[in-house]
Design a protein around this motif. Structure first.
Motif, short mmCIF file in Angstrom:
data_model
loop_
_atom_site.label_atom_id
_atom_site.label_comp_id
_atom_site.label_asym_id
_atom_site.label_seq_id
_atom_site.Cartn_x
_atom_site.Cartn_y
_atom_site.Cartn_z
N ILE A 187 0.79 -1.25 0.07
CA ILE A 187 -0.22 -0.04 -0.20
C ILE A 187 1.08 1.03 0.11
CG2 ILE A 187 -1.75 1.34 1.34
CD1 ILE A 187 -2.88 -1.43 0.10
N LYS A 188 0.65 2.04 -0.98
CA LYS A 188 1.61 3.37 -1.00
C LYS A 188 1.28 4.21 0.15
CE LYS A 188 2.05 2.89 -6.12
NZ LYS A 188 1.31 3.42 -7.51
N SER A 189 2.14 5.22 0.35
CA SER A 189 2.07 6.22 1.19
C SER A 189 0.83 7.02 0.78
CB SER A 189 3.19 6.74 1.74
OG SER A 189 3.58 7.59 0.60
N LYS A 190 0.23 7.85 2.07
CA LYS A 190 -0.73 8.77 1.67
C LYS A 190 -0.21 9.79 0.82
CE LYS A 190 -4.77 10.47 3.76
NZ LYS A 190 -5.61 10.00 4.70
N ALA A 191 0.90 10.10 1.15
CA ALA A 191 1.77 11.26 0.42
C ALA A 191 1.79 10.71 -1.03
CB ALA A 191 2.95 11.80 0.88
N SER A 192 2.18 9.66 -1.44
CA SER A 192 2.49 9.00 -2.78
C SER A 192 0.91 8.89 -3.56
CB SER A 192 2.92 7.64 -2.77
OG SER A 192 3.08 7.06 -4.11
N GLN A 193 -0.11 8.49 -2.72
CA GLN A 193 -1.25 8.64 -3.26
C GLN A 193 -1.66 9.75 -3.89
OE1 GLN A 193 -4.23 6.00 -1.12
NE2 GLN A 193 -2.43 4.78 -0.30
N LEU A 194 -1.55 10.91 -2.88
CA LEU A 194 -2.01 12.22 -3.00
C LEU A 194 -1.31 12.95 -4.25
CD1 LEU A 194 -3.54 14.70 -2.30
CD2 LEU A 194 -1.83 15.43 -0.90
N LEU A 195 -0.08 12.40 -4.51
CA LEU A 195 0.58 13.01 -5.87
C LEU A 195 0.12 12.35 -7.04
CD1 LEU A 195 3.13 14.88 -6.68
CD2 LEU A 195 4.60 12.82 -6.16
N ARG A 196 0.02 11.08 -6.90
CA ARG A 196 -0.41 10.40 -8.15
C ARG A 196 -1.81 11.10 -8.43
NH1 ARG A 196 1.31 8.28 -12.07
NH2 ARG A 196 2.85 6.99 -10.91
N MET A 197 -2.66 11.28 -7.37
CA MET A 197 -3.90 11.82 -7.91
C MET A 197 -3.91 13.14 -8.52
SD MET A 197 -7.09 13.02 -5.23
CE MET A 197 -6.03 14.31 -4.79
N LEU A 198 -2.91 14.02 -8.17
CA LEU A 198 -2.78 15.21 -8.60
C LEU A 198 -2.35 15.33 -9.96
CD1 LEU A 198 -1.51 17.38 -5.43
CD2 LEU A 198 -3.53 17.34 -6.62
N LEU A 199 -1.48 14.36 -10.14
CA LEU A 199 -0.84 14.24 -11.59
C LEU A 199 -2.00 13.79 -12.43
CD1 LEU A 199 2.69 12.78 -10.59
CD2 LEU A 199 2.10 15.01 -11.61
N THR A 200 -2.76 12.71 -12.12
CA THR A 200 -3.64 12.17 -12.96
C THR A 200 -4.71 13.13 -13.26
OG1 THR A 200 -3.54 10.10 -11.89
CG2 THR A 200 -5.44 10.26 -12.91
N ASN A 201 -5.09 14.01 -12.22
CA ASN A 201 -6.09 14.86 -12.47
C ASN A 201 -5.54 16.06 -13.35
OD1 ASN A 201 -7.83 13.71 -10.89
ND2 ASN A 201 -7.38 15.09 -9.00
N ARG A 202 -4.26 16.47 -13.32
CA ARG A 202 -3.74 17.44 -14.30
C ARG A 202 -3.63 16.90 -15.62
NH1 ARG A 202 1.17 18.38 -16.63
NH2 ARG A 202 1.91 20.58 -16.71
N LYS A 203 -3.34 15.57 -15.79
CA LYS A 203 -3.46 15.06 -17.17
C LYS A 203 -4.72 15.26 -17.72
CE LYS A 203 -1.83 10.90 -19.80
NZ LYS A 203 -2.95 11.42 -20.88
N THR A 204 -5.78 14.89 -16.98
CA THR A 204 -7.12 14.86 -17.36
C THR A 204 -7.56 16.16 -17.83
OG1 THR A 204 -7.77 13.09 -15.97
CG2 THR A 204 -9.60 14.25 -16.81
N LEU A 205 -7.31 17.27 -16.96
CA LEU A 205 -7.70 18.60 -17.46
C LEU A 205 -6.85 19.15 -18.53
CD1 LEU A 205 -7.67 20.24 -13.97
CD2 LEU A 205 -9.67 19.78 -15.30
N LEU A 206 -5.75 18.66 -18.74
CA LEU A 206 -4.80 19.03 -19.87
C LEU A 206 -5.45 18.48 -21.29
CD1 LEU A 206 -1.13 19.03 -18.90
CD2 LEU A 206 -2.51 20.98 -19.23
N ASP A 207 -5.73 16.92 -20.97
CA ASP A 207 -6.46 16.33 -22.30
C ASP A 207 -7.74 17.10 -22.58
OD1 ASP A 207 -4.28 14.63 -22.25
OD2 ASP A 207 -5.32 13.04 -21.34
N LYS A 208 -8.53 17.33 -21.67
CA LYS A 208 -9.72 17.99 -21.94
C LYS A 208 -9.65 19.41 -22.49
CE LYS A 208 -12.03 14.61 -20.55
NZ LYS A 208 -12.48 13.69 -21.19
N GLN A 209 -8.75 20.17 -22.23
CA GLN A 209 -8.47 21.51 -22.79
C GLN A 209 -8.02 21.08 -24.19
OE1 GLN A 209 -4.74 23.44 -21.17
NE2 GLN A 209 -5.28 25.15 -22.29
N ILE A 210 -7.24 20.08 -24.72
CA ILE A 210 -6.78 19.79 -25.75
C ILE A 210 -8.12 19.40 -26.60
CG2 ILE A 210 -5.74 18.21 -27.59
CD1 ILE A 210 -3.55 18.40 -25.48
N ASP A 211 -9.24 18.65 -26.07
CA ASP A 211 -10.48 18.33 -26.77
C ASP A 211 -11.25 19.41 -27.06
OD1 ASP A 211 -9.56 15.72 -26.50
OD2 ASP A 211 -10.76 15.14 -24.81
N ILE A 212 -11.35 20.44 -25.90
CA ILE A 212 -12.12 21.54 -26.11
C ILE A 212 -11.44 22.49 -27.31
CG2 ILE A 212 -12.78 23.79 -25.05
CD1 ILE A 212 -13.23 22.18 -22.42
#
Length: 181
Positions: free
Chosen positions: A115-140
């Protein structure tokens, strides 16, 4: 006497099975999928749990942390190894899965998942959300470019510069206004 628990976790409800050292089922039930409900249910049984296993999944990391904080020796296990055990079952239910997990905990036939640390999970979540937002920006951007192309307005290929700056900085044969749309 030593007891082992199997937790089959779903989003809303967790099926629980407690077995003793001989493999006899001591208690079974289902509770809401949150650490407090699970710990309360186990405490009412007055069985000192040696190990409690749950398959890794969507909310398993959160449950694992909460169960550990509550003093339970919770272990997240790899579901692939357990699948061989449950494959021969004629009826696959949450109750039967909890029984299989409890049996695996008793005999030690499981692979623990890190089980990854809470800090690692938080960083992964932020990076995933950032990538999703950038992909959506390109789609728009692409949707706007495609829509404006119908009116004869052409933009150069997508670049680092935002679409709003590219749109305002170019000259068009047909100015954008409500009258033209």
């Amino acid at each position: 006497m030593t007891y082992y628990a199997g937790l089959d976790v779903s989003l809303n409800e967790t099926a629980i099975c407690v077995v003793d050292a001989t493999g006899r089922i001591v208690a079974e039930g289902a509770v809401p999928s949150d650490p407090d409900s699970i710990l309360t249910w186990l405490d009412r049984r007055k069985c000192p749990i040696e190990r409690a296993g749950l398959e890794i999944g969507g909310i398993s990391r959160w449950l694992h942390e909460g169960l550990r904080a509550g003093g339970l020796n919770a272990i997240c296990i790899d579901p692939r190894r357990l699948r061989a055990l449950t494959k021969i079952m004629p009826v696959k239910t949450d109750r039967n899965d909890a029984r299989s997990i409890a049996a695996a905990m008793r005999v030690g036939w499981y692979s623990e998942v890190h089980i990854k640390s809470k800090a690692s999970q938080l960083l992964r979540m932020l990076l995933t959300n950032r990538k999703t937002l950038l992909d959506k920006q390109i789609d728009i951007d692409n949707a706007i470019r495609g829509t404006l192309r119908v009116f004869g307005i052409k933009f150069p290929a997508i670049s680092v510069m935002p679409l709003s700056k590219r749109a305002c900085g170019r000259r068009s044969r047909m100015p954008l206004s409500r009258a033209n749309l």
